[in-house]
Design a protein around this motif. Structure first.
Motif, PDB file in Angstrom:
ATOM      1  N   GLY A  63     -39.331  17.205 -62.456  1.00 42.37           N
ATOM      2  CA  GLY A  63     -39.876  17.077 -61.356  1.00 42.37           C
ATOM      3  C   GLY A  63     -39.150  16.910 -60.085  1.00 42.37           C
ATOM      4  N   CYS A  64     -39.766  16.749 -58.732  1.00 42.83           N
ATOM      5  CA  CYS A  64     -39.215  16.743 -57.490  1.00 42.83           C
ATOM      6  C   CYS A  64     -39.130  15.224 -57.073  1.00 42.83           C
ATOM      7  CB  CYS A  64     -39.645  17.615 -56.521  1.00 42.83           C
ATOM      8  SG  CYS A  64     -41.389  17.188 -56.146  1.00 42.83           S
ATOM      9  N   TYR A  65     -39.931  14.348 -57.519  1.00 43.72           N
ATOM     10  CA  TYR A  65     -39.994  12.896 -57.136  1.00 43.72           C
ATOM     11  C   TYR A  65     -38.937  12.182 -57.198  1.00 43.72           C
ATOM     12  CZ  TYR A  65     -44.379  15.074 -58.019  1.00 43.72           C
ATOM     13  OH  TYR A  65     -45.621  16.154 -57.942  1.00 43.72           O
ATOM     14  N   GLY A  66     -37.908  12.103 -56.142  1.00 50.17           N
ATOM     15  CA  GLY A  66     -36.735  11.308 -56.358  1.00 50.17           C
ATOM     16  C   GLY A  66     -36.931   9.910 -56.967  1.00 50.17           C
ATOM     17  N   GLU A  67     -37.940   9.104 -56.370  1.00 50.01           N
ATOM     18  CA  GLU A  67     -38.072   7.822 -56.698  1.00 50.01           C
ATOM     19  C   GLU A  67     -38.390   7.521 -58.269  1.00 50.01           C
ATOM     20  OE1 GLU A  67     -42.224   8.891 -55.586  1.00 50.01           O
ATOM     21  OE2 GLU A  67     -40.223   9.647 -55.266  1.00 50.01           O
ATOM     22  N   LEU A  68     -38.868   8.545 -58.788  1.00 45.49           N
ATOM     23  CA  LEU A  68     -39.286   8.767 -60.243  1.00 45.49           C
ATOM     24  C   LEU A  68     -38.036   9.238 -60.987  1.00 45.49           C
ATOM     25  CD1 LEU A  68     -43.013   9.795 -60.381  1.00 45.49           C
ATOM     26  CD2 LEU A  68     -42.183   7.362 -60.331  1.00 45.49           C
ATOM     27  N   ILE A  69     -37.199   9.969 -60.652  1.00 40.32           N
ATOM     28  CA  ILE A  69     -36.082  10.675 -61.203  1.00 40.32           C
ATOM     29  C   ILE A  69     -35.037   9.260 -61.138  1.00 40.32           C
ATOM     30  CG2 ILE A  69     -33.889  12.009 -60.998  1.00 40.32           C
ATOM     31  CD1 ILE A  69     -36.641  13.612 -61.621  1.00 40.32           C
ATOM     32  N   GLU A  70     -35.108   8.569 -60.098  1.00 39.26           N
ATOM     33  CA  GLU A  70     -34.267   7.378 -60.165  1.00 39.26           C
ATOM     34  C   GLU A  70     -34.758   6.486 -61.082  1.00 39.26           C
ATOM     35  OE1 GLU A  70     -32.220   4.643 -56.650  1.00 39.26           O
ATOM     36  OE2 GLU A  70     -34.005   5.549 -56.323  1.00 39.26           O
ATOM     37  N   PHE A  71     -35.978   6.031 -61.383  1.00 42.24           N
ATOM     38  CA  PHE A  71     -36.445   5.331 -62.377  1.00 42.24           C
ATOM     39  C   PHE A  71     -36.014   5.667 -63.867  1.00 42.24           C
ATOM     40  CE2 PHE A  71     -39.834   4.266 -65.548  1.00 42.24           C
ATOM     41  CZ  PHE A  71     -40.085   2.864 -65.195  1.00 42.24           C
ATOM     42  N   LEU A  73     -33.616   7.556 -64.649  1.00 42.46           N
ATOM     43  CA  LEU A  73     -31.995   7.552 -64.603  1.00 42.46           C
ATOM     44  C   LEU A  73     -31.405   6.228 -65.369  1.00 42.46           C
ATOM     45  CD1 LEU A  73     -30.677   9.367 -61.363  1.00 42.46           C
ATOM     46  CD2 LEU A  73     -30.965  10.172 -63.728  1.00 42.46           C
ATOM     47  N   LYS A  74     -32.130   5.071 -65.167  1.00 51.72           N
ATOM     48  CA  LYS A  74     -31.975   4.022 -65.838  1.00 51.72           C
ATOM     49  C   LYS A  74     -31.474   4.062 -67.582  1.00 51.72           C
ATOM     50  CE  LYS A  74     -34.988   1.581 -63.096  1.00 51.72           C
ATOM     51  NZ  LYS A  74     -36.351   0.583 -62.718  1.00 51.72           N
ATOM     52  N   HIS A  75     -32.201   5.235 -67.907  1.00 53.63           N
ATOM     53  CA  HIS A  75     -31.931   5.472 -69.415  1.00 53.63           C
ATOM     54  C   HIS A  75     -30.920   6.467 -69.555  1.00 53.63           C
ATOM     55  CE1 HIS A  75     -35.790   3.473 -70.122  1.00 53.63           C
ATOM     56  NE2 HIS A  75     -36.324   4.063 -69.103  1.00 53.63           N
ATOM     57  N   GLN A  76     -30.093   6.625 -68.694  1.00 53.03           N
ATOM     58  CA  GLN A  76     -28.784   7.584 -68.757  1.00 53.03           C
ATOM     59  C   GLN A  76     -28.940   8.913 -69.336  1.00 53.03           C
ATOM     60  OE1 GLN A  76     -25.336   6.590 -67.829  1.00 53.03           O
ATOM     61  NE2 GLN A  76     -26.790   5.467 -66.363  1.00 53.03           N
ATOM     62  N   LEU A 138     -29.136  11.316 -55.124  1.00 49.71           N
ATOM     63  CA  LEU A 138     -29.229  10.901 -56.612  1.00 49.71           C
ATOM     64  C   LEU A 138     -28.100  11.745 -57.412  1.00 49.71           C
ATOM     65  CD1 LEU A 138     -33.184  11.142 -57.063  1.00 49.71           C
ATOM     66  CD2 LEU A 138     -31.585   9.105 -57.201  1.00 49.71           C
ATOM     67  N   PHE A 139     -27.949  12.743 -57.158  1.00 44.57           N
ATOM     68  CA  PHE A 139     -26.928  13.475 -58.048  1.00 44.57           C
ATOM     69  C   PHE A 139     -25.619  12.532 -57.848  1.00 44.57           C
ATOM     70  CE2 PHE A 139     -23.947  16.923 -58.874  1.00 44.57           C
ATOM     71  CZ  PHE A 139     -24.421  17.208 -60.147  1.00 44.57           C
ATOM     72  N   PRO A 145     -24.086  11.706 -67.124  1.00 40.80           N
ATOM     73  CA  PRO A 145     -23.736  13.165 -67.143  1.00 40.80           C
ATOM     74  C   PRO A 145     -24.712  13.705 -66.402  1.00 40.80           C
ATOM     75  CG  PRO A 145     -25.024  12.278 -69.130  1.00 40.80           C
ATOM     76  CD  PRO A 145     -24.582  10.991 -68.323  1.00 40.80           C
ATOM     77  N   LYS A 146     -24.020  14.754 -65.796  1.00 40.04           N
ATOM     78  CA  LYS A 146     -24.871  15.466 -64.823  1.00 40.04           C
ATOM     79  C   LYS A 146     -24.275  16.986 -64.407  1.00 40.04           C
ATOM     80  CE  LYS A 146     -22.160  13.422 -60.826  1.00 40.04           C
ATOM     81  NZ  LYS A 146     -22.641  12.609 -59.831  1.00 40.04           N
ATOM     82  N   LEU A 147     -25.265  17.829 -64.487  1.00 41.48           N
ATOM     83  CA  LEU A 147     -24.748  19.319 -63.889  1.00 41.48           C
ATOM     84  C   LEU A 147     -25.741  19.735 -62.700  1.00 41.48           C
ATOM     85  CD1 LEU A 147     -24.882  20.900 -67.522  1.00 41.48           C
ATOM     86  CD2 LEU A 147     -22.639  20.475 -66.178  1.00 41.48           C
ATOM     87  N   GLU A 148     -25.122  20.473 -61.630  1.00 39.72           N
ATOM     88  CA  GLU A 148     -25.717  20.937 -60.679  1.00 39.72           C
ATOM     89  C   GLU A 148     -25.704  22.619 -60.841  1.00 39.72           C
ATOM     90  OE1 GLU A 148     -25.746  20.903 -55.729  1.00 39.72           O
ATOM     91  OE2 GLU A 148     -24.003  20.233 -56.831  1.00 39.72           O
ATOM     92  N   PHE A 149     -26.812  23.290 -60.546  1.00 42.46           N
ATOM     93  CA  PHE A 149     -27.032  24.834 -60.519  1.00 42.46           C
ATOM     94  C   PHE A 149     -27.385  25.227 -59.089  1.00 42.46           C
ATOM     95  CE2 PHE A 149     -27.868  23.079 -64.873  1.00 42.46           C
ATOM     96  CZ  PHE A 149     -27.408  23.815 -65.686  1.00 42.46           C
ATOM     97  N   LYS A 150     -26.324  25.937 -58.547  1.00 43.95           N
ATOM     98  CA  LYS A 150     -26.567  26.532 -57.159  1.00 43.95           C
ATOM     99  C   LYS A 150     -26.975  27.953 -57.327  1.00 43.95           C
ATOM    100  CE  LYS A 150     -24.197  23.155 -54.578  1.00 43.95           C
ATOM    101  NZ  LYS A 150     -23.254  23.119 -53.283  1.00 43.95           N
TER     102      LYS A 150
END
Length: 158
Positions: A63-71, A73-76, A138-139, A145-150
């Motif tokens: 999704g696009c919802y930053g506040e929910l993505i942040e929620f 992310l607590k689960h790593q 957020l990123f 662990p994270k990846l960005e796709f441009k």
């Protein structure tokens, strides 16, 4: 996470099918059923997210919802940021197949396209939780662990 039309749903569907994991489109918990742009109470949304995590050992949430993505992310989880250009997002939205879980018909969906494209264009200037600025924050701040796709995502890589 990413803008509308960045490929989030497609990538999430591929990951879900390939790895046999649960898939949650955040639109399905954010908006009232059968009502366009009527947001559910935040307590109900967060309760549904918590329930989803408890009920599913492995999952992909998009999704696009930053506040929910942040929620979430607590689960790593592994964070995938589809940071696509405006042109890619606009074209993908123009070619979007009918989404029966959101619209009663393809025609109803098409009637909303101009509004959607306006929202897509605003992603790059807005300062809200659903903006490029919020996603970049957020990123950058996420220590998991994270990846960005441009560029367009090569789905065969997954």
């Amino acid at each position: 996470m990413g803008n509308s039309g960045s490929g989030k749903s497609t990538l999430a569907r591929v990951l879900s099918e390939k790895y046999g994991i649960a898939h949650l489109d955040l639109d399905s918990v954010v908006w009232e059923a059968d009502k366009i742009a009527v947001m559910r109470p935040s307590e109900a949304i967060e309760a549904d997210l918590a329930k989803f995590v408890i009920e599913n050992e492995s999952w992909v949430v998009e999704g696009c919802y930053g506040e929910l993505i942040e929620f979430m992310l607590k689960h790593q989880p592994k964070l995938l940021f589809l940071n696509q250009s405006l042109n890619v997002c606009v074209e993908n939205n123009r070619q979007r197949p009918w989404e029966p879980h959101k619209y009663e018909s393809k025609e109803a969906q098409d009637r909303m396209l101009a509004n959607l494209l306006e929202w897509v264009r605003g992603y790059y200037q807005r300062k809200d939780d659903w903006s490029l600025q919020a996603h970049e924050r957020l990123f950058e701040s996420y220590d998991g662990p994270k990846l960005e796709f441009k560029n367009r995502v090569d789905l065969s890589a997954f």
